[in-house]
Motif scaffolding. Structure first.
Motif, PDB file in Angstrom:
ATOM      1  N   PHE A   9       0.834  -1.211   0.000  1.00 50.35           N
ATOM      2  CA  PHE A   9       0.000   0.000   0.000  1.00 50.35           C
ATOM      3  C   PHE A   9       0.865   1.257   0.000  1.00 50.35           C
ATOM      4  O   PHE A   9       0.547   2.245  -0.671  1.00 50.35           O
ATOM      5  N   GLN A  10       2.002   1.196   0.751  1.00 45.52           N
ATOM      6  CA  GLN A  10       2.901   2.339   0.788  1.00 45.52           C
ATOM      7  C   GLN A  10       3.521   2.594  -0.589  1.00 45.52           C
ATOM      8  O   GLN A  10       3.695   3.745  -1.009  1.00 45.52           O
TER       9      GLN A  10
ATOM     10  N   LEU B  25       2.086   1.898  -3.433  1.00 40.13           N
ATOM     11  CA  LEU B  25       1.027   2.486  -4.247  1.00 40.13           C
ATOM     12  C   LEU B  25       0.866   3.972  -3.960  1.00 40.13           C
ATOM     13  O   LEU B  25       0.764   4.791  -4.886  1.00 40.13           O
ATOM     14  N   VAL B  26       0.880   4.347  -2.685  1.00 40.71           N
ATOM     15  CA  VAL B  26       0.737   5.758  -2.302  1.00 40.71           C
ATOM     16  C   VAL B  26       1.899   6.581  -2.849  1.00 40.71           C
ATOM     17  O   VAL B  26       1.710   7.681  -3.398  1.00 40.71           O
ATOM     18  N   ASP B  27       3.136   6.047  -2.729  1.00 43.32           N
ATOM     19  CA  ASP B  27       4.304   6.778  -3.228  1.00 43.32           C
ATOM     20  C   ASP B  27       4.251   6.942  -4.748  1.00 43.32           C
ATOM     21  O   ASP B  27       4.648   8.004  -5.274  1.00 43.32           O
ATOM     22  N   CYS B  28       3.779   5.913  -5.443  1.00 42.61           N
ATOM     23  CA  CYS B  28       3.663   6.010  -6.914  1.00 42.61           C
ATOM     24  C   CYS B  28       2.641   7.076  -7.308  1.00 42.61           C
ATOM     25  O   CYS B  28       2.867   7.841  -8.248  1.00 42.61           O
ATOM     26  N   ILE B  29       1.519   7.112  -6.555  1.00 45.80           N
ATOM     27  CA  ILE B  29       0.488   8.123  -6.854  1.00 45.80           C
ATOM     28  C   ILE B  29       1.030   9.524  -6.640  1.00 45.80           C
ATOM     29  O   ILE B  29       0.841  10.422  -7.474  1.00 45.80           O
ATOM     30  N   TRP B  30       1.743   9.716  -5.515  1.00 45.40           N
ATOM     31  CA  TRP B  30       2.296  11.039  -5.233  1.00 45.40           C
ATOM     32  C   TRP B  30       3.370  11.421  -6.251  1.00 45.40           C
ATOM     33  O   TRP B  30       3.494  12.591  -6.639  1.00 45.40           O
ATOM     34  N   ALA B  31       4.162  10.440  -6.695  1.00 48.04           N
ATOM     35  CA  ALA B  31       5.172  10.720  -7.729  1.00 48.04           C
ATOM     36  C   ALA B  31       4.504  11.168  -9.025  1.00 48.04           C
ATOM     37  O   ALA B  31       4.968  12.112  -9.687  1.00 48.04           O
TER      38      ALA B  31
END
Length: 354
Positions: free
Chosen positions: A78-79, A81-87
């Motif tokens: 999940f972390q 996924l969150v980092d990819c979205i923010w990137a």
């Protein structure tokens, strides 16, 4: 029938308005593409330092995890996924949104920001293979093929000359620092895009002129269509003629009803007749209550005689008042004296008759 089928007339304002309601407007996709590409690569060049920094942080973070993380848990996934979205939000989303906005604005300027629900409705005639075959063999399709071939040829020539001039520098890029190499490659790509776009601006201008010409050709109207539209807007000329005739008859009828109220009718002797009324308490000068020429003049004289209105023959005065005066308006001041003499004689005769 031949006239109704040949579309030789320019589209009327109503026709253009109807076409816009249907969602029909001309625009050049090349203008939209050139504008979007120029803005996109300009933003890439401007935002490269920021994007490179964010991407480096992201890559270094997860490259470090490769030697320290033994197993991938749900929380770790999940972390990621969150980092990819923010990137994506930091690096790609601003550029994507601005590019979309540029495309919308470029299209809007051409179509005057036309939006119609009609264009969203399914058109089943497009599923007709015969109609599709006709479109393939149309002039527009031929122009698109020629235009596409010219574009490909221009792009190939520009790319060939570009790489030919920079082949040595590209061969040295593996020996550069990675940030320098990436910056040089991006600068080269942007330079290449600019070179292509400069040529394509000219192509897009020609395409816009062609799209406008083709649109004007498609919405042309036949003379029969123009006449039918005029009938819808202004009414059938025959019906309008009948209405005007009825109005004229009604006006004449009202005018004839005013003749008995006149004090005098001046005639010439059968061609012109003018009925005048003068009420010393209401009118500043004699008022024309009826006037007519030829047959109408005879009718005015007949009605006046049958109602006891005095009829006086004065050729120049009758014609002058007829030409210079309107119904229910006072006679011009130039004729006051002449009419006053006539009225004085008539009033004198009436007084003698008691």
């Amino acid at each position: 029938m031949a006239d109704s089928g040949s579309k030789t007339e320019k589209a009327t304002p109503k026709k253009r308005k109807d076409e816009r309601k249907k969602g029909h407007a001309y625009s050049s996709k090349d203008i939209v593409n050139v504008a979007s590409i120029l803005v996109l690569y300009t933003l890439l060049k401007i935002m490269f330092p920021f994007s490179y920094s964010r991407l480096s942080i992201f890559v270094e973070k997860y490259m470090g995890y490769a030697s320290s993380v033994d197993s991938i848990t749900d929380a770790f996934s999940f972390q990621i996924l969150v980092d990819c979205i923010w990137a994506f939000v930091y690096i790609a989303l601003p550029i994507s949104l601005i590019s979309i906005l540029v495309a919308v604005v470029a299209t809007g300027f051409q179509t005057k920001f036309l939006f119609s629900m009609e264009s969203l409705k399914p058109k089943f005639n497009r599923m007709n293979p015969i109609e599709g075959f006709k479109r393939l063999l149309s002039l527009k399709s031929f122009v698109e093929v020629v235009k596409g071939s010219i574009k490909i040829a221009i792009i190939c020539v520009i790319i060939y000359n570009f790489f030919k001039s920079r082949i040595y520098n590209f061969s040295q890029s593996p020996f550069m620092d990675i940030s320098q190499s990436a910056a040089y490659l991006l600068e080269s790509v942007v330079d290449l895009v600019y070179r292509i776009s400069i040529i394509f601006v000219f192509v897009a201008g020609l395409d816009y002129l062609y799209q406008r010409w083709d649109y004007e050709k498609q919405i042309k109207m036949s003379k029969h269509e123009v006449k039918e539209e005029y009938k819808q807007l202004e009414g059938d000329p025959k019906i309008k003629g009948k209405i005007k005739e009825q109005q004229r008859k009604f006006a004449m009828s009202r005018m004839m009803q005013e003749v008995p109220t006149a004090d005098v009718v001046i005639k010439n002797p059968t061609h012109f007749a003018v009925a005048l009324r003068y009420d010393i308490e209401k009118d500043r000068a004699p008022v024309v209550v009826a006037k007519g020429q030829d047959e109408m003049a005879l009718r005015i004289i007949k009605v006046a005689e049958s109602n006891g209105v005095d009829v006086v023959e004065n050729k120049p005065l009758a014609r002058a008042i007829f030409s210079s005066s309107e119904l229910n308006m006072e006679i011009p001041a130039a004729y006051y004296a002449a009419v006053a003499e006539i009225l004085a004689v008539i009033y004198g005769m009436k007084n003698k008759r008691g």
